[in-house]
Write a protein that holds these residues in place. Structure first.
Motif, mmCIF file in Angstrom:
data_model
loop_
_atom_site.group_PDB
_atom_site.id
_atom_site.type_symbol
_atom_site.label_atom_id
_atom_site.label_comp_id
_atom_site.label_asym_id
_atom_site.label_seq_id
_atom_site.Cartn_x
_atom_site.Cartn_y
_atom_site.Cartn_z
ATOM 1 N N ILE A 7 0.868 -1.178 0.000
ATOM 2 C CA ILE A 7 0.000 0.000 0.000
ATOM 3 C C ILE A 7 0.902 1.224 0.000
ATOM 4 O O ILE A 7 1.662 1.439 0.944
ATOM 5 N N LEU A 8 0.832 1.990 -1.058
ATOM 6 C CA LEU A 8 1.675 3.181 -1.156
ATOM 7 C C LEU A 8 1.147 4.271 -0.224
ATOM 8 O O LEU A 8 -0.063 4.482 -0.138
ATOM 9 N N PRO A 9 2.023 4.997 0.451
ATOM 10 C CA PRO A 9 1.592 6.023 1.401
ATOM 11 C C PRO A 9 1.286 7.354 0.723
ATOM 12 O O PRO A 9 1.920 8.371 0.984
ATOM 13 N N VAL A 10 0.316 7.339 -0.177
ATOM 14 C CA VAL A 10 0.007 8.540 -0.968
ATOM 15 C C VAL A 10 -1.355 9.147 -0.630
ATOM 16 O O VAL A 10 -1.670 10.227 -1.108
ATOM 17 N N ASN A 11 -2.147 8.457 0.175
ATOM 18 C CA ASN A 11 -3.472 8.966 0.528
ATOM 19 C C ASN A 11 -3.496 9.450 1.969
ATOM 20 O O ASN A 11 -2.994 8.774 2.864
ATOM 21 N N ARG A 12 -4.094 10.605 2.170
ATOM 22 C CA ARG A 12 -4.264 11.103 3.530
ATOM 23 C C ARG A 12 -5.136 10.119 4.308
ATOM 24 O O ARG A 12 -6.026 9.492 3.749
ATOM 25 N N TRP A 13 -4.848 9.981 5.583
ATOM 26 C CA TRP A 13 -5.536 9.001 6.411
ATOM 27 C C TRP A 13 -7.048 9.194 6.362
ATOM 28 O O TRP A 13 -7.805 8.234 6.245
ATOM 29 N N SER A 14 -7.495 10.439 6.411
ATOM 30 C CA SER A 14 -8.929 10.739 6.420
ATOM 31 C C SER A 14 -9.557 10.676 5.028
ATOM 32 O O SER A 14 -10.778 10.731 4.900
ATOM 33 N N GLU A 15 -8.741 10.554 4.002
ATOM 34 C CA GLU A 15 -9.249 10.552 2.626
ATOM 35 C C GLU A 15 -8.979 9.226 1.919
ATOM 36 O O GLU A 15 -8.637 9.204 0.743
ATOM 37 N N GLY A 16 -9.110 8.139 2.643
ATOM 38 C CA GLY A 16 -8.970 6.828 2.028
ATOM 39 C C GLY A 16 -7.769 6.029 2.479
ATOM 40 O O GLY A 16 -7.693 4.832 2.218
ATOM 41 N N GLY A 17 -6.814 6.678 3.147
ATOM 42 C CA GLY A 17 -5.638 5.956 3.612
ATOM 43 C C GLY A 17 -5.992 4.857 4.607
ATOM 44 O O GLY A 17 -5.582 3.712 4.471
ATOM 45 N N ARG A 18 -6.786 5.204 5.602
ATOM 46 C CA ARG A 18 -7.201 4.217 6.608
ATOM 47 C C ARG A 18 -7.992 3.090 5.960
ATOM 48 O O ARG A 18 -7.781 1.911 6.259
ATOM 49 N N ALA A 19 -8.888 3.436 5.066
ATOM 50 C CA ALA A 19 -9.745 2.440 4.418
ATOM 51 C C ALA A 19 -8.929 1.394 3.657
ATOM 52 O O ALA A 19 -9.316 0.217 3.610
ATOM 53 N N TRP A 21 -5.937 0.172 4.424
ATOM 54 C CA TRP A 21 -5.352 -0.796 5.359
ATOM 55 C C TRP A 21 -6.422 -1.716 5.929
ATOM 56 O O TRP A 21 -6.219 -2.920 6.051
ATOM 57 N N VAL A 22 -7.576 -1.148 6.265
ATOM 58 C CA VAL A 22 -8.680 -1.948 6.790
ATOM 59 C C VAL A 22 -9.151 -2.942 5.727
ATOM 60 O O VAL A 22 -9.399 -4.116 6.010
ATOM 61 N N ARG A 23 -9.231 -2.499 4.496
ATOM 62 C CA ARG A 23 -9.681 -3.369 3.402
ATOM 63 C C ARG A 23 -8.697 -4.512 3.168
ATOM 64 O O ARG A 23 -9.109 -5.646 2.913
ATOM 65 N N LEU A 52 6.938 5.035 8.608
ATOM 66 C CA LEU A 52 6.733 4.670 10.007
ATOM 67 C C LEU A 52 5.473 5.297 10.613
ATOM 68 O O LEU A 52 4.721 4.596 11.297
ATOM 69 N N PRO A 53 5.185 6.575 10.368
ATOM 70 C CA PRO A 53 3.892 7.094 10.846
ATOM 71 C C PRO A 53 2.701 6.390 10.186
ATOM 72 O O PRO A 53 1.682 6.147 10.832
ATOM 73 N N THR A 54 2.846 6.047 8.912
ATOM 74 C CA THR A 54 1.775 5.330 8.209
ATOM 75 C C THR A 54 1.541 3.965 8.836
ATOM 76 O O THR A 54 0.398 3.571 9.079
ATOM 77 N N LEU A 55 2.615 3.245 9.126
ATOM 78 C CA LEU A 55 2.481 1.921 9.737
ATOM 79 C C LEU A 55 1.944 2.016 11.162
ATOM 80 O O LEU A 55 1.183 1.141 11.598
ATOM 81 N N THR A 56 2.314 3.066 11.864
ATOM 82 C CA THR A 56 1.777 3.273 13.214
ATOM 83 C C THR A 56 0.263 3.471 13.147
ATOM 84 O O THR A 56 -0.487 2.884 13.931
ATOM 85 N N ALA A 57 -0.177 4.293 12.218
ATOM 86 C CA ALA A 57 -1.614 4.514 12.041
ATOM 87 C C ALA A 57 -2.311 3.223 11.612
ATOM 88 O O ALA A 57 -3.396 2.905 12.102
ATOM 89 N N ALA A 58 -1.690 2.464 10.715
ATOM 90 C CA ALA A 58 -2.275 1.198 10.260
ATOM 91 C C ALA A 58 -2.425 0.218 11.421
ATOM 92 O O ALA A 58 -3.391 -0.546 11.478
ATOM 93 N N ALA A 59 -1.479 0.243 12.342
ATOM 94 C CA ALA A 59 -1.550 -0.647 13.501
ATOM 95 C C ALA A 59 -2.738 -0.317 14.395
ATOM 96 O O ALA A 59 -3.285 -1.199 15.057
ATOM 97 N N THR A 60 -3.147 0.953 14.405
ATOM 98 C CA THR A 60 -4.300 1.328 15.221
ATOM 99 C C THR A 60 -5.622 0.962 14.544
ATOM 100 O O THR A 60 -6.644 0.890 15.211
ATOM 101 N N ALA A 61 -5.592 0.740 13.237
ATOM 102 C CA ALA A 61 -6.819 0.469 12.476
ATOM 103 C C ALA A 61 -7.024 -1.014 12.176
ATOM 104 O O ALA A 61 -8.093 -1.401 11.719
ATOM 105 N N THR A 62 -5.994 -1.838 12.401
ATOM 106 C CA THR A 62 -6.084 -3.265 12.095
ATOM 107 C C THR A 62 -5.796 -4.076 13.353
ATOM 108 O O THR A 62 -5.255 -3.556 14.333
ATOM 109 N N ARG A 64 -5.005 -7.971 13.046
ATOM 110 C CA ARG A 64 -4.187 -9.150 12.816
ATOM 111 C C ARG A 64 -3.219 -9.010 11.643
ATOM 112 O O ARG A 64 -2.344 -9.834 11.465
ATOM 113 N N LEU A 65 -3.382 -7.988 10.853
ATOM 114 C CA LEU A 65 -2.552 -7.773 9.672
ATOM 115 C C LEU A 65 -1.110 -7.479 10.091
ATOM 116 O O LEU A 65 -0.864 -6.597 10.904
ATOM 117 N N ARG A 66 -0.160 -8.235 9.547
ATOM 118 C CA ARG A 66 1.244 -7.949 9.815
ATOM 119 C C ARG A 66 1.659 -6.749 8.974
ATOM 120 O O ARG A 66 1.251 -6.632 7.827
#
Length: 82
Positions: A7-19, A21-23, A52-62, A64-66
């Motif tokens: 997942i490329l870190p090109v989307n703002r978290w509130s504009e699809g970035g979080r979605a 990682w969850v997907r 690293l900030p992207t992965l930190t945010a992804a960890a809060t939204a998922t 079991r995903l490694r």
């Protein structure tokens, strides 16, 4: 068989970035990775967020995903911000 995705870190978290990682987790991927580059040809004129900030945010939204970096750049950063 375990499948992973990038997942490329090109989307703002509130504009699809979080979605994204969850997907990836909902689709059953074993792991999801992101890049840590200074720029990428196609995305040069847009945002590129830190891995690293992207992965930190992804960890809060998922749950079991490694998570990990596919490529980590050595960047000249000063430990002292000023």
């Amino acid at each position: 068989m375990r499948l992973s995705t990038v997942i490329l870190p090109v989307n703002r978290w509130s504009e699809g970035g979080r979605a994204q990682w969850v997907r990836a987790e909902e689709l059953g991927f074993h792991a999801a990775y992101t890049y840590d580059h200074l720029s990428w040809r196609t995305f040069r004129d847009g945002p590129w967020f830190g891995a690293l900030p992207t992965l930190t945010a992804a960890a809060t939204a998922t749950t079991r995903l490694r998570l990990g970096t596919l490529v980590t750049s050595v960047k000249p950063r000063s430990p002292i911000t000023g």
